[in-house]
Scaffold this motif. Structure first.
Motif, PDB file in Angstrom:
ATOM      1  N   ASP A 172      15.419 -83.522-129.118  1.00 15.66           N
ATOM      2  CA  ASP A 172      14.670 -84.332-128.248  1.00 15.66           C
ATOM      3  C   ASP A 172      14.159 -85.676-129.033  1.00 15.66           C
ATOM      4  OD1 ASP A 172      15.430 -83.211-125.857  1.00 15.66           O
ATOM      5  OD2 ASP A 172      13.893 -82.195-125.921  1.00 15.66           O
ATOM      6  N   ASP A 173      14.712 -85.888-130.054  1.00 11.41           N
ATOM      7  CA  ASP A 173      14.096 -87.178-130.846  1.00 11.41           C
ATOM      8  C   ASP A 173      14.944 -88.357-130.575  1.00 11.41           C
ATOM      9  OD1 ASP A 173      12.064 -85.962-132.483  1.00 11.41           O
ATOM     10  OD2 ASP A 173      13.499 -85.403-133.914  1.00 11.41           O
TER      11      ASP A 173
ATOM     12  N   VAL B  77      24.353 -85.627-130.873  1.00 13.59           N
ATOM     13  CA  VAL B  77      23.771 -86.581-129.823  1.00 13.59           C
ATOM     14  C   VAL B  77      23.708 -85.996-128.444  1.00 13.59           C
ATOM     15  CG1 VAL B  77      24.138 -89.056-129.106  1.00 13.59           C
ATOM     16  CG2 VAL B  77      24.473 -88.603-131.304  1.00 13.59           C
ATOM     17  N   ALA B  78      22.777 -86.080-127.724  1.00 11.02           N
ATOM     18  CA  ALA B  78      22.703 -85.738-126.444  1.00 11.02           C
ATOM     19  C   ALA B  78      23.002 -86.752-125.467  1.00 11.02           C
ATOM     20  CB  ALA B  78      21.302 -85.283-126.168  1.00 11.02           C
ATOM     21  N   LYS B  79      22.325 -87.910-125.527  1.00  7.41           N
ATOM     22  CA  LYS B  79      22.729 -89.042-124.809  1.00  7.41           C
ATOM     23  C   LYS B  79      22.461 -90.468-125.743  1.00  7.41           C
ATOM     24  CE  LYS B  79      21.359 -87.402-120.121  1.00  7.41           C
ATOM     25  NZ  LYS B  79      20.524 -87.697-119.035  1.00  7.41           N
TER      26      LYS B  79
ATOM     27  N   VAL C 172      10.183 -89.845-118.986  1.00  7.78           N
ATOM     28  CA  VAL C 172      10.540 -88.855-117.961  1.00  7.78           C
ATOM     29  C   VAL C 172      11.572 -89.485-117.018  1.00  7.78           C
ATOM     30  CG1 VAL C 172       8.102 -88.161-117.884  1.00  7.78           C
ATOM     31  CG2 VAL C 172       8.915 -90.409-116.632  1.00  7.78           C
ATOM     32  N   SER C 173      12.176 -90.522-117.304  1.00  8.07           N
ATOM     33  CA  SER C 173      13.483 -91.040-116.565  1.00  8.07           C
ATOM     34  C   SER C 173      14.092 -92.206-117.595  1.00  8.07           C
ATOM     35  CB  SER C 173      12.970 -91.682-115.312  1.00  8.07           C
ATOM     36  OG  SER C 173      12.041 -92.944-115.610  1.00  8.07           O
TER      37      SER C 173
ATOM     38  N   ARG D  91      11.062 -91.904-132.031  1.00 12.81           N
ATOM     39  CA  ARG D  91      10.202 -91.395-130.882  1.00 12.81           C
ATOM     40  C   ARG D  91      10.465 -90.165-130.183  1.00 12.81           C
ATOM     41  NH1 ARG D  91      11.413 -93.387-126.184  1.00 12.81           N
ATOM     42  NH2 ARG D  91      12.910 -95.311-126.279  1.00 12.81           N
ATOM     43  N   SER D  92       9.523 -89.339-129.871  1.00 11.67           N
ATOM     44  CA  SER D  92       9.902 -87.955-129.145  1.00 11.67           C
ATOM     45  C   SER D  92      10.312 -88.497-127.538  1.00 11.67           C
ATOM     46  CB  SER D  92       8.770 -86.867-129.148  1.00 11.67           C
ATOM     47  OG  SER D  92       8.927 -86.130-128.273  1.00 11.67           O
TER      48      SER D  92
END
Length: 263
Positions: free
Chosen positions: A144-145, A71-73, A10-11, A4-5
């Protein structure tokens, strides 16, 4: 698995909440259907998490995540229940993102770790929570996926057990009868105490004096209140102990040897 996007997220709290809303996990969740994959997911070093009524313990969760975009997070946590929609337990309750190290040989791959505290009195308020827990893994890539896997691995969280032993009389004449008693109890997370564990197979073992090896003499079944009782013939000096192998919901326990002097 679901992708999912991150625009809708948002948190961290929203991310965790969203990850446990979808329907039950199936076998497909164990395989990577999208670009992000999770491997080498290990809880507590691969060992069962065995907790007494008030035990506090730090648990470490490690995993490897790979994404062609980087990988961002990434997150991981334990959940219990029939599916993520009806989960009745989460550990930790508010999972932070994992601490990751990017592989020098493959920038798309990161090895991650997360340590969190488990407090039996606070986190395990029902005995029905003992048994198999699932590991949900989730990651956000640099585009951002989002990808998450409901059941990337499993772990056992068990109730601690205790077993005691007493062999008598002592000293005893050779050939006479020795009575070996004891008790098997296990943690009751609901009452914060230990209670008798009835109907369980427990081995009676003996180690002769001067030896370092125990051998099984017989197997007895715990009675009302977890009581253990059997008799054997006195043959030589040595130590008796009861050994409980554990179950799918309860950890193992071994009593300290009780010495009997045979004359």
């Amino acid at each position: 698995m679901r992708i999912r996007s991150a625009v809708a997220v948002v948190s961290l709290a929203t991310a965790v909440s969203a990850s446990i809303v979808p329907a039950a996990a199936g076998a497909a969740d164990r395989a990577a259907a999208g670009p992000t994959t999770f491997t080498h997911v290990v809880v507590n070093g691969g060992k069962d998490i065995v907790l007494g009524p008030t035990t506090r313990r730090t648990v470490t969760l490690t995993w490897t995540v790979t994404d062609p975009e980087g990988v961002a997070k990434t997150w991981a946590y334990l959940w219990h229940g029939p599916n993520t929609d009806d989960a009745d337990g989460h550990l930790p309750h508010y999972p932070p993102s994992g601490t990751c190290t990017v592989s020098p040989a493959d920038p798309a791959t990161s090895t991650c770790t997360l340590s969190f505290d488990v407090d039996a009195a606070r986190d395990l308020h029902r005995n029905s929570l003992a048994g198999t827990w699932n590991v949900l893994t989730e990651a956000q890539d640099t585009t951002d996926d989002w990808t998450d896997v409901d059941v990337a691995a499993t772990a056992k969280i068990k109730r601690n057990a205790k077993v005691t032993v007493n062999a008598s009389p002592e000293p005893v004449r050779k050939g006479r009868t020795i009575t070996v008693t004891g008790k098997l109890t296990r943690a009751n997370w609901e009452t914060g105490t230990y209670a008798g564990y009835r109907g369980q197979s427990v081995k009676l073992q003996f180690r002769k004096k001067g030896s370092s090896t125990y051998t099984t003499v017989k197997t007895v079944t715990s009675g009302r209140g977890g009581t253990l009782r059997t008799t054997v013939k006195a043959t030589k000096d040595g130590y008796f102990r009861y050994v409980f192998a554990g179950t799918g919901t309860t950890g193992p326990s071994t009593a300290a040897g009780d010495f009997v002097d045979v004359r």
